[in-house]
Design a protein around this motif. Sequence first.
Motif, short mmCIF file in Angstrom:
data_model
loop_
_atom_site.label_atom_id
_atom_site.label_comp_id
_atom_site.label_asym_id
_atom_site.label_seq_id
_atom_site.Cartn_x
_atom_site.Cartn_y
_atom_site.Cartn_z
N THR A 75 -10.03 6.14 -5.89
CA THR A 75 -11.27 6.72 -5.25
C THR A 75 -12.09 5.56 -5.03
N GLY A 76 -12.39 4.55 -5.75
CA GLY A 76 -13.03 3.33 -5.65
C GLY A 76 -12.65 2.69 -4.65
N ALA A 77 -11.34 2.67 -4.25
CA ALA A 77 -10.67 1.70 -3.22
C ALA A 77 -11.05 2.78 -1.99
N ALA A 78 -11.05 3.80 -1.93
CA ALA A 78 -11.51 4.91 -0.88
C ALA A 78 -12.86 4.64 -0.41
N VAL A 79 -13.72 4.35 -1.54
CA VAL A 79 -15.27 4.06 -1.25
C VAL A 79 -15.19 2.65 -0.32
N ARG A 80 -14.62 1.94 -0.84
CA ARG A 80 -14.48 0.43 -0.19
C ARG A 80 -14.05 0.44 0.90
N LEU A 81 -13.01 1.19 1.18
CA LEU A 81 -12.09 1.09 2.56
C LEU A 81 -12.73 1.83 3.77
N THR A 82 -13.57 2.91 3.30
CA THR A 82 -14.32 3.64 4.34
C THR A 82 -15.55 3.30 4.49
N GLY A 83 -16.03 1.88 3.99
CA GLY A 83 -17.35 1.64 4.13
C GLY A 83 -18.36 2.24 3.47
N SER A 84 -18.12 3.21 2.29
CA SER A 84 -18.98 4.07 1.60
C SER A 84 -19.71 3.45 0.51
N GLN B 29 5.66 -2.90 -4.50
CA GLN B 29 4.32 -3.10 -4.66
C GLN B 29 4.30 -4.56 -3.66
N GLY B 30 5.09 -5.36 -3.94
CA GLY B 30 5.30 -6.60 -2.96
C GLY B 30 5.63 -6.33 -1.47
N LEU B 31 6.51 -5.38 -1.42
CA LEU B 31 6.80 -4.83 0.18
C LEU B 31 5.45 -4.51 0.60
N ILE B 32 4.77 -3.66 0.25
CA ILE B 32 3.51 -3.17 0.83
C ILE B 32 2.45 -4.23 1.05
N GLY B 33 2.40 -5.43 0.03
CA GLY B 33 1.56 -6.38 0.09
C GLY B 33 1.91 -7.17 1.27
N PHE B 34 3.23 -7.38 1.67
CA PHE B 34 3.51 -8.16 2.88
C PHE B 34 3.26 -7.47 4.07
N HIS C 225 -2.56 -6.93 9.43
CA HIS C 225 -4.02 -7.19 9.37
C HIS C 225 -4.77 -6.02 8.61
N LEU C 226 -3.97 -5.73 7.46
CA LEU C 226 -4.82 -4.88 6.40
C LEU C 226 -5.21 -3.48 6.90
N PRO C 227 -4.36 -2.69 7.43
CA PRO C 227 -4.59 -1.27 7.46
C PRO C 227 -5.06 -0.59 6.27
N VAL C 228 -5.92 0.20 6.42
CA VAL C 228 -6.63 1.11 5.47
C VAL C 228 -5.82 1.64 4.34
N LEU C 229 -4.81 2.51 4.96
CA LEU C 229 -3.76 3.53 4.39
C LEU C 229 -2.89 2.27 3.58
N LEU C 230 -2.47 1.29 3.99
CA LEU C 230 -1.49 0.42 3.26
C LEU C 230 -2.52 -0.32 2.08
N GLY D 86 -4.99 1.00 0.45
CA GLY D 86 -5.12 2.20 -0.58
C GLY D 86 -3.68 2.09 -1.28
N ALA D 87 -2.62 2.32 -0.90
CA ALA D 87 -1.32 2.28 -1.33
C ALA D 87 -1.37 1.04 -2.21
N HIS D 88 -1.74 -0.07 -1.72
CA HIS D 88 -1.57 -1.18 -2.54
C HIS D 88 -2.31 -1.26 -3.93
N MET D 89 -3.49 -0.56 -3.79
CA MET D 89 -4.33 -0.29 -5.01
C MET D 89 -3.87 0.39 -6.06
N LEU D 90 -3.45 1.59 -5.54
CA LEU D 90 -2.53 2.47 -6.51
C LEU D 90 -1.48 1.68 -7.03
#
Length: 316
Positions: free
Chosen positions: A27-36, A250-255, A261-266, A268-272
Amino acid sequence: MPEVSNRTLLRPLALASLTANIALVVTGAAVRLTGSGLGCPTWPRCTEESYTTTPEMGINGVIEFGNRVLGIVLGLIALACFVAALLERPRRTSLVVLALVAGLGIPGQGVIGGITVLTDLNPWVVGLHFLLSMALIAVTYALWKRTFEGDRPRRSLVPAPLPALARLTAVVSAAVLVLGVVVTGSGPHAGDENAKRNGLDPEAISQAHADAVFLLIGLSVALWFALRAVRAPGAAIRAAGLLVVVELAQGLIGFVQYFTHLPVLLVGAHMLGACLVWVATLNVLWRLRERPFHEPPAAPLPAEHPTTAPAPAPVA
């Protein structure tokens, strides 16, 4: 068995605390990724007049306030864990201490969260917020696992070099987390469009992070092969194999997130995924040792041979 206390209450509470700490990261990642990040622009209140969000604050206020509410729920779970540990009979000091540390971490998170808001999302403070969550995940994981164990001295289940290799793997795993925090502080998802970044070169930091990930995967694969070579318990081999699988995912998601260019959903998945890698690392450490409830029974002594000659047979 008098030393085995009833943990039907503490065990699920400890698991709930571990799960809630992971959820707080997400949820903290959601706060950051949504600009909240400044959805509630003050602390501890959400506005100067209210502790809760208002309709005028929109979805950003709801997301930020929801993250704060989850922190309160986490505190209540931690308090319940501490009370349950105190009520254990016989009471176990190790469980009480772990529950207390987990509980004290919650107000610590609140204070750091408040500093984060008051410093307009300073990336170093935001990173500290995340790293404290990782520390609390380690503590709550230990609390949960200790409910399955006794208080006898810890006993290794594998030869001496392998626990050292596992500890080195855990240190590198922690370093990967720290470097990931630095990468995040240099990237675009700051939590607010006006928040400052740490000023480091994102490409250089990302390369250092990737190098550490390759080292972590290499150590984990080596640990898996070593455990198989010494015929370690199956649970330990499976734990090391699971760690490698989680790291590769996790490495695959990271690459993918880097080259897209860092889409929000990916992101967030990387944080999890970071939480799951950390838990899998802790699981390996735990599977290499045990604390029995009782000492193993001693081997029976050999039967003594008779020292006297048998009585002579009667004479007819």
